[in-house]
Design a protein around this motif. Structure first.
Motif, PDB file in Angstrom:
ATOM      1  N   UNK A 189      28.725  31.625  20.966  1.00 51.85           N
ATOM      2  CA  UNK A 189      27.411  32.124  22.303  1.00 51.85           C
ATOM      3  C   UNK A 189      28.442  32.570  23.439  1.00 51.85           C
ATOM      4  N   UNK A 190      28.407  30.949  24.390  1.00 47.83           N
ATOM      5  CA  UNK A 190      28.935  30.989  25.501  1.00 47.83           C
ATOM      6  C   UNK A 190      30.434  31.557  25.602  1.00 47.83           C
ATOM      7  N   UNK A 191      31.188  31.597  24.738  1.00 42.53           N
ATOM      8  CA  UNK A 191      32.252  32.278  24.917  1.00 42.53           C
ATOM      9  C   UNK A 191      32.168  33.724  24.805  1.00 42.53           C
ATOM     10  N   UNK A 192      31.557  34.089  24.180  1.00 44.45           N
ATOM     11  CA  UNK A 192      30.934  35.391  24.521  1.00 44.45           C
ATOM     12  C   UNK A 192      30.729  35.798  25.535  1.00 44.45           C
ATOM     13  N   UNK A 193      29.548  34.971  26.780  1.00 34.44           N
ATOM     14  CA  UNK A 193      29.079  35.075  27.532  1.00 34.44           C
ATOM     15  C   UNK A 193      29.794  35.515  28.658  1.00 34.44           C
ATOM     16  N   UNK A 194      31.054  33.863  28.515  1.00 33.19           N
ATOM     17  CA  UNK A 194      32.018  33.765  29.245  1.00 33.19           C
ATOM     18  C   UNK A 194      32.632  35.627  29.593  1.00 33.19           C
ATOM     19  N   UNK A 195      33.132  35.988  28.535  1.00 35.22           N
ATOM     20  CA  UNK A 195      33.437  37.088  28.071  1.00 35.22           C
ATOM     21  C   UNK A 195      32.986  38.102  28.760  1.00 35.22           C
ATOM     22  N   UNK A 196      31.796  38.754  28.569  1.00 29.59           N
ATOM     23  CA  UNK A 196      31.675  39.743  28.982  1.00 29.59           C
ATOM     24  C   UNK A 196      31.320  40.142  30.285  1.00 29.59           C
ATOM     25  N   UNK A 197      30.364  38.713  31.024  1.00 30.51           N
ATOM     26  CA  UNK A 197      30.094  38.611  32.206  1.00 30.51           C
ATOM     27  C   UNK A 197      31.463  38.470  33.196  1.00 30.51           C
ATOM     28  N   UNK A 198      32.144  38.669  32.785  1.00 31.99           N
ATOM     29  CA  UNK A 198      33.953  38.512  32.940  1.00 31.99           C
ATOM     30  C   UNK A 198      34.607  39.984  33.203  1.00 31.99           C
ATOM     31  N   UNK A 199      34.199  40.486  32.878  1.00 26.84           N
ATOM     32  CA  UNK A 199      35.103  41.914  33.543  1.00 26.84           C
ATOM     33  C   UNK A 199      34.584  42.250  35.087  1.00 26.84           C
ATOM     34  N   UNK A 200      35.546  43.032  35.115  1.00 30.70           N
ATOM     35  CA  UNK A 200      35.022  43.512  36.329  1.00 30.70           C
ATOM     36  C   UNK A 200      36.420  45.090  36.487  1.00 30.70           C
ATOM     37  N   UNK A 201      35.571  46.325  37.315  1.00 26.46           N
ATOM     38  CA  UNK A 201      35.831  47.610  37.172  1.00 26.46           C
ATOM     39  C   UNK A 201      36.016  48.071  38.357  1.00 26.46           C
TER      40      UNK A 201
ATOM     41  N   UNK B 204      38.889  36.072  34.137  1.00 30.23           N
ATOM     42  CA  UNK B 204      39.761  34.750  33.697  1.00 30.23           C
ATOM     43  C   UNK B 204      41.032  35.130  33.629  1.00 30.23           C
ATOM     44  N   UNK B 205      40.678  35.996  31.981  1.00 31.64           N
ATOM     45  CA  UNK B 205      41.903  36.622  31.389  1.00 31.64           C
ATOM     46  C   UNK B 205      42.766  37.247  31.425  1.00 31.64           C
ATOM     47  N   UNK B 206      42.283  38.279  32.778  1.00 23.30           N
ATOM     48  CA  UNK B 206      43.481  39.655  33.199  1.00 23.30           C
ATOM     49  C   UNK B 206      42.786  39.658  34.859  1.00 23.30           C
ATOM     50  N   UNK B 207      42.782  38.767  35.083  1.00 27.85           N
ATOM     51  CA  UNK B 207      42.454  38.977  36.926  1.00 27.85           C
ATOM     52  C   UNK B 207      43.291  39.707  37.549  1.00 27.85           C
ATOM     53  N   UNK B 208      42.439  40.221  38.992  1.00 27.56           N
ATOM     54  CA  UNK B 208      43.589  41.216  39.243  1.00 27.56           C
ATOM     55  C   UNK B 208      44.546  40.483  40.355  1.00 27.56           C
ATOM     56  N   UNK B 209      45.618  40.825  41.432  1.00 27.92           N
ATOM     57  CA  UNK B 209      46.330  40.399  41.831  1.00 27.92           C
ATOM     58  C   UNK B 209      45.746  39.560  43.288  1.00 27.92           C
ATOM     59  N   UNK B 210      45.084  40.443  43.871  1.00 26.94           N
ATOM     60  CA  UNK B 210      44.110  39.909  44.350  1.00 26.94           C
ATOM     61  C   UNK B 210      42.995  39.674  44.592  1.00 26.94           C
ATOM     62  N   UNK B 211      42.144  38.716  44.045  1.00 21.83           N
ATOM     63  CA  UNK B 211      40.733  38.493  43.866  1.00 21.83           C
ATOM     64  C   UNK B 211      39.806  39.510  44.691  1.00 21.83           C
ATOM     65  N   UNK B 212      39.018  40.094  43.221  1.00 29.07           N
ATOM     66  CA  UNK B 212      37.732  41.129  43.500  1.00 29.07           C
ATOM     67  C   UNK B 212      38.920  41.945  44.297  1.00 29.07           C
ATOM     68  N   UNK B 213      40.372  42.556  44.310  1.00 29.09           N
ATOM     69  CA  UNK B 213      40.872  44.339  44.921  1.00 29.09           C
ATOM     70  C   UNK B 213      41.548  44.470  43.306  1.00 29.09           C
ATOM     71  N   UNK B 214      41.458  45.829  43.742  1.00 29.79           N
ATOM     72  CA  UNK B 214      42.318  46.868  42.484  1.00 29.79           C
ATOM     73  C   UNK B 214      43.915  46.785  42.356  1.00 29.79           C
ATOM     74  N   UNK B 215      44.539  46.144  41.775  1.00 32.72           N
ATOM     75  CA  UNK B 215      45.774  46.380  42.142  1.00 32.72           C
ATOM     76  C   UNK B 215      45.854  48.007  42.075  1.00 32.72           C
ATOM     77  N   UNK B 216      45.629  48.682  41.764  1.00 32.56           N
ATOM     78  CA  UNK B 216      46.033  50.667  41.051  1.00 32.56           C
ATOM     79  C   UNK B 216      45.772  51.085  42.240  1.00 32.56           C
TER      80      UNK B 216
END
Length: 213
Positions: A115-127, A138-150
């Motif tokens: 359960x805790x791993x699922x919560x970490x995974x799902x709350x860590x998503x950013x779009x 955690x698993x696929x962060x952008x190069x600059x925190x909080x900013x879209x690479x694209x």
């Protein structure tokens, strides 16, 4: 004749990723309820005698498509596929019983994640609200925190990725879909895979389970 594979797991367990890889590996159709609904939204369901005559009308009205309609759509998708990986269905015991009536499964694989791993995974998503790119803190962060690479736009957390919403989604899953996992376990056909390994390790175990089935 292609294999018939069912992949089970909670939201955030990695079903989508593993299903796509499995479908490629064994040359199978990747069948998800959402895709099947979109592909068959014009399907005539007037014989079911419901409020609407097509799935599209439910979707346009923002209403949940009834189980019986989802069942018909999944049945159509499976009949048209020469082998499939089914992902996101059945969501409850009634659907699991219906699935037994319409098809034979070669393998049922369950991705087991705490359960805790699922919560970490799902709350860590950013779009990215502008270009739609997906990240994970955690698993696929952008190069600059909080900013879209694209495109350089500030990233946001979607409403359904907040901890409160995530825990609610997981509680719905436990109530409705966990009995499906128990059902296949009781039948002795469930292969259980540790979903907390790296995606490659999970895929190795999933592939082995399918080949052994």
């Amino acid at each position: 004749m292609g294999k018939h594979i069912l992949l089970l797991g909670a939201p955030g367990a990695g079903k989508g990723t593993q299903s796509k890889r499995l479908a490629d590996e064994f040359d199978l159709e990747h069948v998800t309820t959402g895709d099947a609904l979109r592909a068959n939204k014009g399907m005539d369901i007037s014989h079911l005698d419901f409020e609407y005559d097509t799935p599209r009308e439910y979707m346009d009205a923002g209403e949940l498509v009834p189980d019986d309609v989802v069942n018909e759509i999944v049945k159509t998708a499976l009949q048209e596929a020469d082998g499939y990986v089914l992902d996101g269905y059945p969501r409850n015991l009634d659907q699991a019983e219906y699935l037994t009536e319409i098809t034979d499964l070669d393998a049922v694989v369950y991705l087991d994640v705490s359960e805790e791993e699922l919560v970490d995974r799902l709350t860590g998503r950013r779009v990215c609200p502008d270009c739609g790119a997906n990240y994970h803190v955690e698993f696929a962060p952008p190069e600059e925190k909080g900013v879209c690479d694209e495109c350089g736009s500030p990233l946001v957390q979607r409403e359904d990725d907040t901890e409160e919403t995530v825990r609610e989604r997981l509680s719905v899953y436990h109530e409705n879909t966990e009995p499906v996992v128990d059902h296949y376990r009781d039948e002795g056909v469930l292969a259980e895979v540790n979903g907390e390994q790296t995606p490659d390790e999970v895929f190795e175990d999933v592939t082995a389970a399918v080949e052994d089935a």
